[in-house]
Design an enzyme around this catalytic site. Structure first.
Site, PDB file in Angstrom:
ATOM      1  N   ASN A   1      33.412   9.021  26.167  1.00 45.17           N
ATOM      2  CA  ASN A   1      32.093   8.464  25.878  1.00 45.17           C
ATOM      3  C   ASN A   1      32.231   7.220  25.015  1.00 45.17           C
ATOM      4  O   ASN A   1      33.147   7.094  24.209  1.00 45.17           O
ATOM      5  CB  ASN A   1      31.183   9.517  25.213  1.00 45.17           C
ATOM      6  CG  ASN A   1      31.291   9.507  23.706  1.00 45.17           C
ATOM      7  OD1 ASN A   1      30.643   8.707  23.016  1.00 45.17           O
ATOM      8  ND2 ASN A   1      32.140  10.367  23.166  1.00 45.17           N
TER       9      ASN A   1
ATOM     10  N   PHE B   1      26.407   5.532  18.986  1.00 44.53           N
ATOM     11  CA  PHE B   1      25.331   5.986  18.082  1.00 44.53           C
ATOM     12  C   PHE B   1      23.931   5.657  18.599  1.00 44.53           C
ATOM     13  O   PHE B   1      23.091   5.120  17.867  1.00 44.53           O
ATOM     14  CB  PHE B   1      25.490   5.391  16.677  1.00 44.53           C
ATOM     15  CG  PHE B   1      26.663   5.915  15.893  1.00 44.53           C
ATOM     16  CD1 PHE B   1      27.228   7.150  16.152  1.00 44.53           C
ATOM     17  CD2 PHE B   1      27.198   5.158  14.848  1.00 44.53           C
ATOM     18  CE1 PHE B   1      28.310   7.626  15.419  1.00 44.53           C
ATOM     19  CE2 PHE B   1      28.282   5.626  14.095  1.00 44.53           C
ATOM     20  CZ  PHE B   1      28.826   6.860  14.394  1.00 44.53           C
TER      21      PHE B   1
ATOM     22  N   ASN C   1      30.717  10.431   9.018  1.00 41.39           N
ATOM     23  CA  ASN C   1      31.484  10.182  10.240  1.00 41.39           C
ATOM     24  C   ASN C   1      32.015   8.762  10.244  1.00 41.39           C
ATOM     25  O   ASN C   1      31.323   7.833  10.620  1.00 41.39           O
ATOM     26  CB  ASN C   1      30.579  10.446  11.455  1.00 41.39           C
ATOM     27  CG  ASN C   1      31.214  10.011  12.760  1.00 41.39           C
ATOM     28  OD1 ASN C   1      32.433   9.845  12.837  1.00 41.39           O
ATOM     29  ND2 ASN C   1      30.399   9.819  13.768  1.00 41.39           N
TER      30      ASN C   1
ATOM     31  N   ASN D   1      33.459   4.125  18.735  1.00 39.77           N
ATOM     32  CA  ASN D   1      32.519   3.324  19.523  1.00 39.77           C
ATOM     33  C   ASN D   1      31.643   2.368  18.722  1.00 39.77           C
ATOM     34  O   ASN D   1      30.737   1.751  19.266  1.00 39.77           O
ATOM     35  CB  ASN D   1      31.642   4.250  20.361  1.00 39.77           C
ATOM     36  CG  ASN D   1      32.487   5.082  21.301  1.00 39.77           C
ATOM     37  OD1 ASN D   1      33.385   4.558  21.931  1.00 39.77           O
ATOM     38  ND2 ASN D   1      32.232   6.381  21.359  1.00 39.77           N
TER      39      ASN D   1
ATOM     40  N   LYS E   1      34.554  13.478   8.416  1.00 41.37           N
ATOM     41  CA  LYS E   1      35.127  13.690   9.756  1.00 41.37           C
ATOM     42  C   LYS E   1      36.084  12.565  10.099  1.00 41.37           C
ATOM     43  O   LYS E   1      35.718  11.388  10.044  1.00 41.37           O
ATOM     44  CB  LYS E   1      34.009  13.760  10.792  1.00 41.37           C
ATOM     45  CG  LYS E   1      34.502  14.122  12.194  1.00 41.37           C
ATOM     46  CD  LYS E   1      33.345  14.483  13.091  1.00 41.37           C
ATOM     47  CE  LYS E   1      33.776  14.788  14.498  1.00 41.37           C
ATOM     48  NZ  LYS E   1      32.629  15.141  15.348  1.00 41.37           N
TER      49      LYS E   1
ATOM     50  N   GLY F   1      37.824  16.852  24.821  1.00 42.82           N
ATOM     51  CA  GLY F   1      38.135  17.940  25.738  1.00 42.82           C
ATOM     52  C   GLY F   1      39.608  18.329  25.702  1.00 42.82           C
ATOM     53  O   GLY F   1      40.343  17.967  24.776  1.00 42.82           O
TER      54      GLY F   1
END
Ligand SMILES: Cc1cc2nc3c(=O)[nH]c(=O)nc-3n(C[C@H](O)[C@H](O)[C@H](O)COP(=O)(O)O)c2cc1C
Length: 347
Positions: free
Chosen positions: A106, A110, A164, A169, A205, A255
């Site tokens: 992705n 945001f 975060n 991105n 994170k 994933g």
């Protein structure tokens, strides 16, 4: 929901996700409530969880399905990322299903309705633990200030918040993981936390693509500033071993292919922080054995996202019940006993 997955996968990924979220909102998904047992119940940074299996950030960016998600089996959920101002994110397409790899890429950037709309939804009473992922606007001149603003606005309505700095991105966002910038950022966020009606835990994170020195700096800074814990990890820029035709798309990979590297970073941070702060393990978890592996590598709780795309929302309950059986099989009385017991295997 599970039966509907093949049909959802005929749709473009972002549309499929919106349809899935809508179905959740409409109560068309399993709602067993979070499973719990004396083995599964746990505490992390002062939060009492019925079980340690959580929903990772980015699944419900605008907090539109909070109640159904809390009923779907998760022990806790993370909403957002929220930024101060609403923003559209990057041009579409920006989400890709890598089915042969059980993965996703992705580059949303945001996209969200902004902190005020999200705060209003989270201000409603709820049953369960929900936190907010803090983000910064793309055009912001002071990104650190953005995190503080979002915490001030949404913090009074959530049980935890996550800084975060690891999304790939938003250009230059990950530079905030550097030692000096990170220290200033975390101090600013913690100052805002001190003004909240209740001192909620604040987690950091991090990305999986950090070298040993960067991990050392982060561990040291996290402990020194007194944040509540570290979430390991966000998506990766790495692309090794993929088969899907979308493998070369720009963005963050999540994933199955992320499992190993994110678990390694988790184990390393666990060693570096030496049990001084709780860790949340996320990246590539798609079954109970992998959730247990994160715990053995050093996590006190686990989050997942991408596996839901392939296995459906019923996975939360399936993993939780499976984890309970594994703990029993391995002779652990509770999660806390199992944390970091296999850490060296993952370093
Ligand atoms: C479509 C998508 C959007 C995401 N958005 C966010 C986000 O806004 N903030 C964040 O911290 N992580 C975000 N993530 C990262 C996840 O929270 C998680 O760290 C990552 O996907 C690894 O877990 P998984 O392999 O179980 O998906 C996103 C992931 C995906 C797939």
């Amino acid at each position: 929901m599970k039966l509907g997955l093949p049909a959802l996968h005929l749709l473009p990924p972002e549309t499929a996700h919106a349809v899935g979220l809508r179905a959740l909102q409409l109560g068309m998904a399993p709602a067993p409530g979070p499973a719990t047992s004396p083995r599964l119940a746990c505490k992390i940074a002062g939060l009492s969880l019925p079980n340690p299996i959580g929903l990772a950030a980015g699944f419900d960016k605008n907090a539109i399905a909070v109640a159904p998600l809390l009923q779907s089996g998760f022990g806790f959920i993370e909403l957002g990322a929220a930024t101060p101002k609403p923003q559209p994110g990057n041009p579409k397409p920006r989400l890709f299903r890598l089915s042969p790899d059980q993965a996703a890429i992705n580059r949303f950037g945001f996209n969200n309705q902004g902190m005020e709309a999200i705060a209003e939804r989270l201000a409603k009473p709820r049953n369960g633990i929900a936190g907010i992922n803090l983000g910064a606007n793309k055009d912001s001149e002071d990104r650190a200030e953005d995190f503080a603003k979002v915490l001030a606005c949404i913090g009074p309505h959530v049980d935890f918040a996550t800084v975060n700095v690891s999304s790939p991105n938003t250009e230059k966002l990950r530079d905030l993981q550097g030692k000096a910038a990170l220290k200033a950022l975390l101090q600013g966020v913690l100052e805002v936390r001190a003004t909240l009606p209740k001192a909620i835990p604040v987690f950091l994170k991090i990305a999986p693509d950090l070298d040993s020195k960067a991990l050392e700096d982060i561990a040291e800074t996290a402990v020194a500033t007194g944040i509540s814990g570290i979430i390991c990890t966000n998506t990766t820029l790495a692309r090794e071993g993929l088969q899907s035709r979308f493998a070369t798309e720009a963005g963050g990979l999540s994933g199955q292919p992320l499992f190993e590297s994110s678990t390694r970073v988790l184990a390393r941070i666990s060693k570096l922080t030496n049990g001084e702060m709780p860790l949340i393990g996320v990246g590539g978890v798609s079954d109970a054995e992998q959730a247990f592996a994160k715990i053995r590598a050093g996590a006190s709780a686990v989050q997942l996202y991408t596996a839901l795309v392939y296995k459906g929302i019923g996975l939360a309950q399936e993993i939780t019940l499976g984890l309970d059986e594994i703990l029993q099989r391995e002779g652990f009385a509770n999660i806390a006993e199992a944390v970091a017991t296999g850490r060296d295997e993952y370093l």
